[in-house]
Enzyme design. Structure first.
Site, short mmCIF file in Angstrom:
data_model
loop_
_atom_site.label_atom_id
_atom_site.label_comp_id
_atom_site.label_asym_id
_atom_site.label_seq_id
_atom_site.Cartn_x
_atom_site.Cartn_y
_atom_site.Cartn_z
N LYS A 22 22.39 59.39 68.82
CA LYS A 22 22.88 60.42 67.89
C LYS A 22 22.87 61.80 68.53
CE LYS A 22 20.50 62.84 64.11
NZ LYS A 22 19.90 63.91 64.77
N ASN A 23 21.73 62.17 69.12
CA ASN A 23 21.60 63.56 69.58
C ASN A 23 22.40 63.85 70.85
OD1 ASN A 23 20.14 64.21 67.33
ND2 ASN A 23 18.13 64.00 68.31
N CYS A 117 17.89 68.45 58.59
CA CYS A 117 16.65 68.06 57.92
C CYS A 117 15.76 69.27 57.71
CB CYS A 117 15.89 67.05 58.78
SG CYS A 117 16.61 65.42 58.80
N ARG A 122 13.75 76.66 61.53
CA ARG A 122 14.52 76.14 62.66
C ARG A 122 15.36 77.29 63.24
NH1 ARG A 122 16.54 70.00 61.57
NH2 ARG A 122 16.52 70.03 63.83
N ASP A 306 10.44 62.96 67.11
CA ASP A 306 11.34 62.11 66.32
C ASP A 306 10.81 60.69 66.15
OD1 ASP A 306 12.95 64.31 66.08
OD2 ASP A 306 14.41 63.68 67.58
N ARG A 398 22.50 59.60 58.19
CA ARG A 398 22.89 60.63 59.15
C ARG A 398 22.66 60.17 60.58
NH1 ARG A 398 19.40 65.06 58.75
NH2 ARG A 398 20.25 65.22 60.83
N1 EPU Z 1 13.04 76.82 68.69
C1 EPU Z 1 12.94 78.19 68.65
N2 EPU Z 1 14.07 78.93 68.89
C2 EPU Z 1 15.27 78.34 69.17
C3 EPU Z 1 15.35 76.94 69.21
C4 EPU Z 1 14.21 76.20 68.97
O1 EPU Z 1 11.88 78.76 68.40
O2 EPU Z 1 16.25 79.08 69.39
C5 EPU Z 1 11.83 76.02 68.44
C6 EPU Z 1 11.97 75.14 67.20
O3 EPU Z 1 11.59 75.83 66.04
C7 EPU Z 1 11.07 73.98 67.54
C8 EPU Z 1 11.18 73.85 69.06
O4 EPU Z 1 11.68 75.10 69.53
O5 EPU Z 1 9.75 74.28 67.22
C9 EPU Z 1 12.09 72.75 69.56
O6 EPU Z 1 13.37 72.86 68.94
P1 EPU Z 1 14.70 72.30 69.62
O7 EPU Z 1 15.64 73.43 69.77
O8 EPU Z 1 14.34 71.50 70.83
O9 EPU Z 1 15.23 71.34 68.49
P2 EPU Z 1 16.70 71.14 68.00
O10 EPU Z 1 17.66 71.27 69.14
O11 EPU Z 1 16.97 71.92 66.78
C10 EPU Z 1 16.75 68.59 68.55
C11 EPU Z 1 17.05 67.35 67.78
C12 EPU Z 1 15.93 67.06 66.80
C13 EPU Z 1 14.62 66.94 67.57
C14 EPU Z 1 14.38 68.19 68.42
C15 EPU Z 1 13.16 68.10 69.30
C16 EPU Z 1 19.46 67.39 67.72
C17 EPU Z 1 20.70 67.56 66.92
N3 EPU Z 1 18.31 67.53 67.07
O12 EPU Z 1 16.66 69.62 67.57
O13 EPU Z 1 16.25 65.81 66.23
O14 EPU Z 1 13.55 66.79 66.67
O15 EPU Z 1 15.53 68.43 69.26
O16 EPU Z 1 13.27 67.01 70.17
O17 EPU Z 1 19.50 67.11 68.90
C18 EPU Z 1 16.18 64.10 64.64
O18 EPU Z 1 16.99 63.49 65.38
O19 EPU Z 1 15.60 63.59 63.66
C19 EPU Z 1 15.91 65.51 64.94
C20 EPU Z 1 15.33 66.34 64.08
#
Ligand code: EPU
Length: 419
Positions: A22-23, A117, A122, A306, A398
């Site tokens: 998915k990601n 979610c 975020r 995850d 999703r």
């Molecule tokens: N963060 C910041 N600033 C940013 C971006 C992130 O402070 O600009 C923080 C977040 O708050 C969090 C950490 O950094 O504490 C990691 O966030 P990350 O950006 O890595 O997460 P994401 O890209 O929003 C993706 C996956 C999530 C998964 C996370 C961590 C996708 C679409 N989503 O989210 O997947 O939990 O990486 O591996 O790729 C899921 O699939 O259930 C899911 C939530």
């Protein structure tokens, strides 16, 4: 409203084929905007996040032809709009990749603030920091992000926090940027490598994906007409591995990359389970009650957040008291309140939850509080005595393709009912 009805106490056994990630898929689809031409993506998971991402591309002007349920031929040469539909982009998290992709293609973008979610705050400050370093003006106001740039120029970017989304987004934004972009403290997840592999296969120059430092040398254009297959979903694979552990099962996963699951495999072995790896197959079995374990979630190659909730079900049933420290998302213990309804003994405070293992769970009506929580509650329902009714299935749909069908093939008694 739909619900899953699960009759429990089943030991899972048999084979399950893992879908595309998915990601990775939700990043690869917007990445096709950079081609300004055609490409075919294979092994796309048939899930609602992928469908929405495709609908958005179509609204931007792309043509998408489904050759089968998992293969799409995407033509982005007809895209002439850099304003993504706000109603759709706010429905899920990965719409943030449209910012990087449209900025790269048109030097202009307008996208609704990403939804997804509810896992606590975020922020996207690291994405914005990256776009600004490349020369874009970014504004976040009234529920949308707008960005524009006369020219995108490669720059060194140090990420204050390891972020999957920001790493991929900066890659997307810098593929055509003049000169070299360096992302320091980059995320290393397999889907980052997958996006880089895809873009490199069509002419991009991205080096170091999968390490802390990624270098992107700007190129003029990308090739049209290629075919690319999405990497297998390590989180879906891990979900089934943990389902085998929670149910005392014996299952073989097909189409997976075992190296992506090394940290989970190590934990499973520590807890008394067995893992046999052979080519793209993994067999997981456990014929005794798992023993306690402590888990600390961390960016890849650490234990993935995850898989935290699915592991929580195993720990709720394990022998002894276990501790989980959730270090990525502040609200990822909501599922524990649902597990408590099923007889689990869990207390949580802030980033930490304590699991005092019980011998069995009992079926109950429960609610998926997010995508992975939903998968965890399916596992709990299959392991529990009696009937579990699981609601809020939109979260699960999703991110998991045919999840109840896959569990049914492993022997679970699980049906979807429309009320
Ligand atoms: N963060 C910041 N600033 C940013 C971006 C992130 O402070 O600009 C923080 C977040 O708050 C969090 C950490 O950094 O504490 C990691 O966030 P990350 O950006 O890595 O997460 P994401 O890209 O929003 C993706 C996956 C999530 C998964 C996370 C961590 C996708 C679409 N989503 O989210 O997947 O939990 O990486 O591996 O790729 C899921 O699939 O259930 C899911 C939530």
């Amino acid at each position: 409203m739909e619900k899953l009805v699960i009759q429990g106490r089943t030991r899972l056994h048999g084979e399950v084929t893992i879908s595309g990630a998915k990601n990775a898929a939700v990043a690869l689809i917007p990445a096709t905007l950079l081609i300004n031409g055609v490409c075919t993506l294979e092994n796309l998971p048939n899930i609602s996040d992928v469908q929405i991402q495709c609908e958005i591309l179509k609204e931007l002007g792309a043509t998408i032809e489904w050759l089968n349920p998992n293969t799409a031929r995407i033509d982005t040469s007809t895209v002439d709009n850099y304003k993504a539909p706000l109603d759709k982009t706010s429905k899920f998290r990965a719409s943030y990749y449209l910012i990087g992709a449209l900025l790269s293609r048109f030097h202009n973008v307008e996208v609704g603030l990403p939804g997804g979610c509810n896992l606590g705050a975020r922020p996207i400050d690291q994405h914005i920091k990256g776009f600004e370093a490349l020369g874009a003006n970014v504004e976040v106001a009234t529920g949308k992000v707008t960005a524009s740039a006369e020219n995108l120029i490669g720059a060194p970017i140090y990420m204050d926090t390891v972020s999957v989304g920001a790493t991929i987004n900066i890659i997307l934004a810098s593929v055509f940027a003049k000169g070299t972009t360096t992302i320091d403290n980059a995320a290393k997840e397999p889907h980052i490598v997958d996006v880089a592999n895809f873009l490199n296969s069509i002419g991009a120059d991205i080096r170091g994906a999968g390490t802390d430092i990624i270098k992107i040398n700007g190129v003029e254009k990308l090739k049209s007409g290629s075919t690319y297959s999405v990497v297998p979903d390590q989180i879906e694979a891990g979900t089934f591995m943990l389902a085998a552990m929670a149910t005392g099962g014996d299952i073989v996963l097909k189409n997976c990359i075992s190296e992506h699951l090394d940290c989970l495999t190590a934990k499973i072995i520590e807890m008394g389970g067995k893992v046999d790896e052979s080519g793209d197959e993994i067999r997981v079995y456990c014929n005794k009650r798992p023993t306690k374990a402590n888990i600390k979630t961390a960016p890849y190659p650490g234990f993935p957040t995850d898989l935290q909730s699915q592991m929580g079900v195993v720990l709720a049933l394990a022998d002894g008291t276990s501790v989980i420290s959730e270090n990525i998302w502040e609200s990822r213990f909501q599922y524990t309140y649902e597990l408590i309804k099923m007889g689990a003994k869990i207390t949580s405070q802030g980033k930490t939850a304590f699991f005092e293992g019980v011998e069995k769970l009992s079926g109950a009506p429960v609610y998926a509080t997010d995508l992975r929580a939903g998968a965890a509650l399916i596992i709990a329902g299959i392991a529990a005595e009696g009937t579990t009714e699981l609601y809020n299935l939109q979260h699960i749909d999703r991110g998991y393709e045919n999840i109840e069908e896959k569990f049914r093939k492993l022997g679970a008694n699980i049906i979807r009912v429309r009320e």
